[in-house]
Write a protein that holds these residues in place. Structure first.
Motif, short mmCIF file in Angstrom:
data_model
loop_
_atom_site.label_atom_id
_atom_site.label_comp_id
_atom_site.label_asym_id
_atom_site.label_seq_id
_atom_site.Cartn_x
_atom_site.Cartn_y
_atom_site.Cartn_z
N GLU A 14 32.39 -22.59 -30.36
CA GLU A 14 31.10 -22.10 -30.84
C GLU A 14 30.23 -21.58 -29.70
OE1 GLU A 14 32.42 -25.11 -31.68
OE2 GLU A 14 33.05 -24.55 -33.71
N GLN A 15 30.23 -22.28 -28.58
CA GLN A 15 29.44 -21.83 -27.43
C GLN A 15 29.99 -20.51 -26.87
OE1 GLN A 15 30.03 -25.45 -25.23
NE2 GLN A 15 27.85 -25.99 -25.36
N ALA A 16 31.30 -20.40 -26.82
CA ALA A 16 31.92 -19.17 -26.32
C ALA A 16 31.63 -17.99 -27.25
CB ALA A 16 33.43 -19.37 -26.15
N VAL A 17 31.72 -18.23 -28.56
CA VAL A 17 31.42 -17.16 -29.53
C VAL A 17 29.97 -16.72 -29.37
CG1 VAL A 17 31.10 -16.67 -31.99
CG2 VAL A 17 33.20 -17.79 -31.20
N ARG A 18 29.07 -17.67 -29.27
CA ARG A 18 27.65 -17.33 -29.10
C ARG A 18 27.43 -16.50 -27.83
NH1 ARG A 18 22.91 -18.86 -26.62
NH2 ARG A 18 21.08 -18.85 -27.94
N ALA A 19 28.02 -16.97 -26.73
CA ALA A 19 27.86 -16.26 -25.46
C ALA A 19 28.38 -14.84 -25.55
CB ALA A 19 28.57 -17.02 -24.34
N MET A 20 29.54 -14.65 -26.15
CA MET A 20 30.12 -13.31 -26.23
C MET A 20 29.33 -12.43 -27.19
SD MET A 20 32.29 -13.37 -23.91
CE MET A 20 32.90 -11.72 -24.13
N LEU A 21 28.89 -12.96 -28.31
CA LEU A 21 28.13 -12.16 -29.27
C LEU A 21 26.78 -11.74 -28.70
CD1 LEU A 21 28.90 -13.89 -32.69
CD2 LEU A 21 29.72 -11.66 -31.86
N LEU A 22 26.22 -12.53 -27.81
CA LEU A 22 24.97 -12.15 -27.18
C LEU A 22 25.19 -11.21 -25.98
CD1 LEU A 22 23.11 -15.59 -27.27
CD2 LEU A 22 22.69 -13.59 -28.71
N THR A 23 26.32 -11.35 -25.32
CA THR A 23 26.59 -10.55 -24.12
C THR A 23 27.14 -9.17 -24.44
OG1 THR A 23 27.04 -12.58 -22.89
CG2 THR A 23 27.87 -10.53 -21.94
N LEU A 24 28.06 -9.06 -25.37
CA LEU A 24 28.72 -7.78 -25.62
C LEU A 24 27.76 -6.65 -26.01
CD1 LEU A 24 32.11 -8.88 -27.20
CD2 LEU A 24 31.69 -7.92 -24.93
N PRO A 25 26.79 -6.87 -26.90
CA PRO A 25 25.87 -5.76 -27.20
C PRO A 25 25.07 -5.29 -25.98
CG PRO A 25 25.74 -7.42 -28.91
CD PRO A 25 26.57 -8.00 -27.79
N ARG A 26 24.68 -6.24 -25.11
CA ARG A 26 23.97 -5.84 -23.89
C ARG A 26 24.88 -5.01 -23.00
NH1 ARG A 26 22.46 -11.46 -23.48
NH2 ARG A 26 23.77 -11.55 -21.64
N LEU A 27 26.14 -5.43 -22.89
CA LEU A 27 27.11 -4.72 -22.07
C LEU A 27 27.32 -3.30 -22.60
CD1 LEU A 27 29.31 -4.62 -19.88
CD2 LEU A 27 30.87 -5.60 -21.56
N VAL A 28 27.54 -3.16 -23.88
CA VAL A 28 27.75 -1.84 -24.48
C VAL A 28 26.51 -0.97 -24.27
CG1 VAL A 28 28.07 -0.61 -26.67
CG2 VAL A 28 29.47 -2.62 -26.13
N GLY A 29 25.33 -1.55 -24.45
CA GLY A 29 24.09 -0.80 -24.23
C GLY A 29 23.97 -0.31 -22.81
N ARG A 30 24.33 -1.15 -21.85
CA ARG A 30 24.25 -0.73 -20.44
C ARG A 30 25.25 0.38 -20.14
NH1 ARG A 30 22.94 -6.40 -19.55
NH2 ARG A 30 20.83 -6.43 -18.71
N ILE A 31 26.45 0.27 -20.71
CA ILE A 31 27.46 1.31 -20.49
C ILE A 31 26.96 2.64 -21.06
CG2 ILE A 31 29.77 2.11 -21.16
CD1 ILE A 31 30.59 -0.91 -21.00
N LYS A 32 26.37 2.60 -22.24
CA LYS A 32 25.87 3.82 -22.87
C LYS A 32 24.73 4.44 -22.07
CE LYS A 32 27.19 3.09 -27.65
NZ LYS A 32 26.70 2.98 -29.02
N ARG A 33 24.00 3.62 -21.33
CA ARG A 33 22.87 4.14 -20.54
C ARG A 33 23.27 4.54 -19.13
NH1 ARG A 33 20.55 -0.35 -23.06
NH2 ARG A 33 20.58 -1.53 -21.13
N THR A 34 24.57 4.47 -18.82
CA THR A 34 25.01 4.90 -17.49
C THR A 34 24.65 6.37 -17.33
OG1 THR A 34 26.86 3.34 -17.52
CG2 THR A 34 26.99 5.17 -15.95
N PRO A 35 23.82 6.68 -16.35
CA PRO A 35 23.37 8.08 -16.23
C PRO A 35 24.51 9.02 -15.87
CG PRO A 35 22.55 6.76 -14.39
CD PRO A 35 23.25 5.82 -15.32
N VAL A 36 24.51 10.15 -16.52
CA VAL A 36 25.49 11.19 -16.22
C VAL A 36 24.98 11.96 -15.00
CG1 VAL A 36 26.58 13.28 -17.12
CG2 VAL A 36 26.11 11.36 -18.66
N PRO A 37 25.84 12.16 -13.99
CA PRO A 37 25.40 12.90 -12.80
C PRO A 37 24.93 14.31 -13.16
CG PRO A 37 27.48 11.80 -12.39
CD PRO A 37 27.20 11.67 -13.85
N GLU A 38 23.99 14.80 -12.41
CA GLU A 38 23.37 16.11 -12.65
C GLU A 38 24.39 17.23 -12.90
OE1 GLU A 38 20.77 18.84 -13.61
OE2 GLU A 38 20.14 16.79 -13.19
N PRO A 39 25.44 17.36 -12.07
CA PRO A 39 26.37 18.48 -12.29
C PRO A 39 27.08 18.44 -13.66
CG PRO A 39 26.71 17.51 -10.13
CD PRO A 39 25.75 16.62 -10.87
#
Length: 171
Positions: A14-39
């Protein structure tokens, strides 16, 4: 028991499920916000492009059909993505010299574009490198297997094919 970063010791399911369910959306959000280089900004790159480009970086020139299988999308979807990326000079397509009916996709040879692609993808690679360097080969294999199993379960699939460890994984 805490489920914050740096936690050591044992977690209940239960603790592992909670940790992953709280962590994965933050991780996906950070990946999606990775800035694309200007070129590359004019290419309107999205996370789906990141996956395609990562396959080309790791595997080199690849047939469209194989990219489609790896990305789990239709070959027409890959063809559309490749056409779009090709118009912006990010990838190139050519006929397979062994079978002219097959199309091979490769990253562009343009040095400035390749540097921009590398810059866009390198942050995530450096983060994984740092994390995995701190784990034993067994811990790395367990983590990768757990993520693969989770992905398969979410997709409603049977047990996925295990990823073969490389020589570096066994080190």
């Amino acid at each position: 028991m805490s489920t914050e970063p740096g936690t050591t010791g044992r977690l209940s399911t239960e603790q592992a499920v909670r940790a992953m369910l709280l962590t994965l959306p933050r991780l996906v959000g950070r990946i999606k916000r990775t800035p694309v280089p200007e070129p590359l900004r004019s290419a309107n790159l999205a996370p789906r492009h990141m996956s395609l480009l990562l396959h080309l970086m790791f595997d080199g020139p690849t047939p469209v059909k194989d990219l489609a299988a790896r990305l789990e999308v239709a070959p027409t979807t890959v063809s559309l993505m490749v056409s779009d990326l090709g118009r912006h000079g990010v990838v190139e397509r050519r006929a397979d010299p062994k079978d002219r009916r097959r199309t091979i996709v490769t990253l562009t040879e343009d040095p400035a574009t390749r540097v921009a692609v590398d810059a866009w993808l390198a942050h995530g690679a450096r983060a994984w490198q740092k994390v995995f360097d701190g784990l034993s080969p067994t811990e790395r294999a367990t983590f990768v297997r757990a993520i693969q199993l989770y992905e398969a379960e979410v997709a409603g699939q049977d047990d996925p094919e295990p990823t073969e460890p490389t020589a570096a994984d066994r080190a």
